[in-house]
Design a protein around this motif. Structure first.
Motif, PDB file in Angstrom:
ATOM      1  N   ARG A 176       0.864  -1.180   0.000  1.00 17.08           N
ATOM      2  CA  ARG A 176       0.000   0.000   0.000  1.00 17.08           C
ATOM      3  C   ARG A 176       0.907   1.239   0.000  1.00 17.08           C
ATOM      4  O   ARG A 176       1.609   1.492   0.986  1.00 17.08           O
ATOM      5  CB  ARG A 176      -0.889   0.015   1.239  1.00 17.08           C
ATOM      6  CG  ARG A 176      -1.823  -1.186   1.378  1.00 17.08           C
ATOM      7  CD  ARG A 176      -2.527  -1.145   2.730  1.00 17.08           C
ATOM      8  NE  ARG A 176      -1.547  -1.188   3.815  1.00 17.08           N
ATOM      9  CZ  ARG A 176      -1.797  -0.808   5.068  1.00 17.08           C
ATOM     10  NH1 ARG A 176      -2.993  -0.352   5.396  1.00 17.08           N
ATOM     11  NH2 ARG A 176      -0.856  -0.883   6.003  1.00 17.08           N
ATOM     12  N   GLY A 194       0.990   5.340  -0.625  1.00 18.50           N
ATOM     13  CA  GLY A 194       0.205   6.555  -0.754  1.00 18.50           C
ATOM     14  C   GLY A 194       1.052   7.707  -1.277  1.00 18.50           C
ATOM     15  O   GLY A 194       2.247   7.556  -1.566  1.00 18.50           O
ATOM     16  N   SER A 201      -2.551   5.427  -3.252  1.00 18.11           N
ATOM     17  CA  SER A 201      -3.733   5.631  -2.424  1.00 18.11           C
ATOM     18  C   SER A 201      -3.353   5.501  -0.948  1.00 18.11           C
ATOM     19  O   SER A 201      -2.665   4.545  -0.577  1.00 18.11           O
ATOM     20  CB  SER A 201      -4.809   4.604  -2.775  1.00 18.11           C
ATOM     21  OG  SER A 201      -5.960   4.785  -1.973  1.00 18.11           O
ATOM     22  N   PRO A 202      -3.775   6.472  -0.132  1.00 18.48           N
ATOM     23  CA  PRO A 202      -4.532   7.664  -0.496  1.00 18.48           C
ATOM     24  C   PRO A 202      -3.631   8.718  -1.144  1.00 18.48           C
ATOM     25  O   PRO A 202      -2.404   8.627  -1.063  1.00 18.48           O
ATOM     26  CB  PRO A 202      -5.049   8.162   0.856  1.00 18.48           C
ATOM     27  CG  PRO A 202      -3.974   7.750   1.825  1.00 18.48           C
ATOM     28  CD  PRO A 202      -3.499   6.409   1.322  1.00 18.48           C
ATOM     29  N   GLU A 222      -7.715  13.729  -1.407  1.00 18.31           N
ATOM     30  CA  GLU A 222      -8.170  14.346  -0.161  1.00 18.31           C
ATOM     31  C   GLU A 222      -7.366  15.626   0.055  1.00 18.31           C
ATOM     32  O   GLU A 222      -6.143  15.582   0.148  1.00 18.31           O
ATOM     33  CB  GLU A 222      -7.948  13.409   1.022  1.00 18.31           C
ATOM     34  CG  GLU A 222      -8.617  12.050   0.901  1.00 18.31           C
ATOM     35  CD  GLU A 222      -8.203  11.104   2.015  1.00 18.31           C
ATOM     36  OE1 GLU A 222      -7.933  11.591   3.140  1.00 18.31           O
ATOM     37  OE2 GLU A 222      -8.128   9.888   1.759  1.00 18.31           O
ATOM     38  N   VAL A 255      -1.758  10.070   7.041  1.00 19.73           N
ATOM     39  CA  VAL A 255      -1.545   8.835   6.280  1.00 19.73           C
ATOM     40  C   VAL A 255      -1.161   7.663   7.179  1.00 19.73           C
ATOM     41  O   VAL A 255      -1.216   6.504   6.759  1.00 19.73           O
ATOM     42  CB  VAL A 255      -0.480   9.059   5.180  1.00 19.73           C
ATOM     43  CG1 VAL A 255       0.943   8.938   5.736  1.00 19.73           C
ATOM     44  CG2 VAL A 255      -0.687   8.110   4.015  1.00 19.73           C
ATOM     45  N   GLY A 298      -0.980   4.566   9.426  1.00 20.50           N
ATOM     46  CA  GLY A 298      -1.870   3.431   9.569  1.00 20.50           C
ATOM     47  C   GLY A 298      -2.597   3.032   8.303  1.00 20.50           C
ATOM     48  O   GLY A 298      -3.328   2.034   8.284  1.00 20.50           O
ATOM     49  N   ARG A 299      -2.391   3.792   7.233  1.00 18.23           N
ATOM     50  CA  ARG A 299      -3.118   3.534   5.982  1.00 18.23           C
ATOM     51  C   ARG A 299      -2.220   3.007   4.873  1.00 18.23           C
ATOM     52  O   ARG A 299      -2.716   2.610   3.818  1.00 18.23           O
ATOM     53  CB  ARG A 299      -3.802   4.829   5.505  1.00 18.23           C
ATOM     54  CG  ARG A 299      -4.742   5.420   6.518  1.00 18.23           C
ATOM     55  CD  ARG A 299      -5.194   6.825   6.167  1.00 18.23           C
ATOM     56  NE  ARG A 299      -6.042   6.863   4.982  1.00 18.23           N
ATOM     57  CZ  ARG A 299      -6.508   7.989   4.462  1.00 18.23           C
ATOM     58  NH1 ARG A 299      -6.197   9.164   5.006  1.00 18.23           N
ATOM     59  NH2 ARG A 299      -7.278   7.957   3.380  1.00 18.23           N
ATOM     60  N   VAL A 300      -0.903   3.032   5.087  1.00 13.62           N
ATOM     61  CA  VAL A 300       0.031   2.682   4.017  1.00 13.62           C
ATOM     62  C   VAL A 300       1.223   1.901   4.569  1.00 13.62           C
ATOM     63  O   VAL A 300       1.495   1.916   5.771  1.00 13.62           O
ATOM     64  CB  VAL A 300       0.564   3.953   3.304  1.00 13.62           C
ATOM     65  CG1 VAL A 300      -0.556   4.724   2.618  1.00 13.62           C
ATOM     66  CG2 VAL A 300       1.313   4.860   4.285  1.00 13.62           C
TER      67      VAL A 300
END
Length: 206
Positions: A3, A5, A45-46, A69, A91, A93-95
């Motif tokens: 992942r 971002g 992403s994101p 965003e 960001v 925890g998301r990537v």
């Protein structure tokens, strides 16, 4: 699957330009859109677009890009580091990794983004946590940071950006070299803008 971002820094005050450079027209679109669309084309992403005093205008000009965003950086006047902190907090925890783009560098191609991500994928098990492009002999952007380093940005200040972190973790840095110096072009002054129009776009300078 990794992942990855993107954080696009677009909160600068453009002091040397004299007006908000992120909105200068270039090839039929605002300057900042080139970096945003590159991130979208590479399916990052994101995609976090960090704005300052012009955040609402950034939102208006990205309404057709739902994957983007726009985040407000109310401390934009203190320098680039505040935008980095804002983006890294959002960001986390998301990537697995994030690429930091500059909104005033419109000529970074897909090839660079994909090479940085592939290099990270190939070497992360060896401890590589930062991947940076070198255009001829000059370090540039975007720079990839492993998610393990996101917390380091809570302490950055001023306009240094991630330089101190790159220096601190230089033993975990991998460089990717490219022959094209023009991919590293940024637009800081009216002369830069004119030069880009004339040399690259073959358009007259107003």
């Amino acid at each position: 699957m990794l992942r990855v971002g993107a954080i696009v820094l677009a909160a600068g005050q453009s002091r040397r330009m004299g007006s908000a450079k992120q909105f200068l027209p270039l090839r039929g679109k605002p300057l900042f859109r080139h970096a945003v669309e590159r991130a979208a084309a590479c399916q990052l992403s994101p995609i976090l677009l960090i704005g300052g005093e012009h955040s609402e205008r950034l939102r208006q000009l990205t309404r057709d890009l739902p994957e983007v965003e726009v985040l407000d950086n109310r401390e934009y006047a203190t320098g680039m580091a505040s935008s980095l902190r804002r983006g890294m907090e959002a960001v986390a925890g998301r990537v697995d990794a994030v690429l930091v783009f500059l909104a005033d560098q419109p000529y970074v191609p897909d090839q660079v983004v994909q090479s940085l991500i592939q290099t990270y994928a190939d070497h992360r098990a060896e401890g590589v946590k930062i991947v940076r492009p070198i255009y001829q002999n000059t370090a540039g952007h975007p720079v990839l940071f492993d998610a393990a380093l996101l917390g380091e940005f809570t302490c950055v200040t001023g306009d240094q950006g991630g330089k101190d972190i790159i220096d601190k973790y230089k033993s975990h840095l991998k460089k990717v070299r490219f022959a094209r110096a023009d991919w590293n072009l940024d637009i800081d002054t009216p002369d830069d803008y004119c030069r880009v129009q004339q040399a690259i776009l073959a358009e007259p300078c107003e």
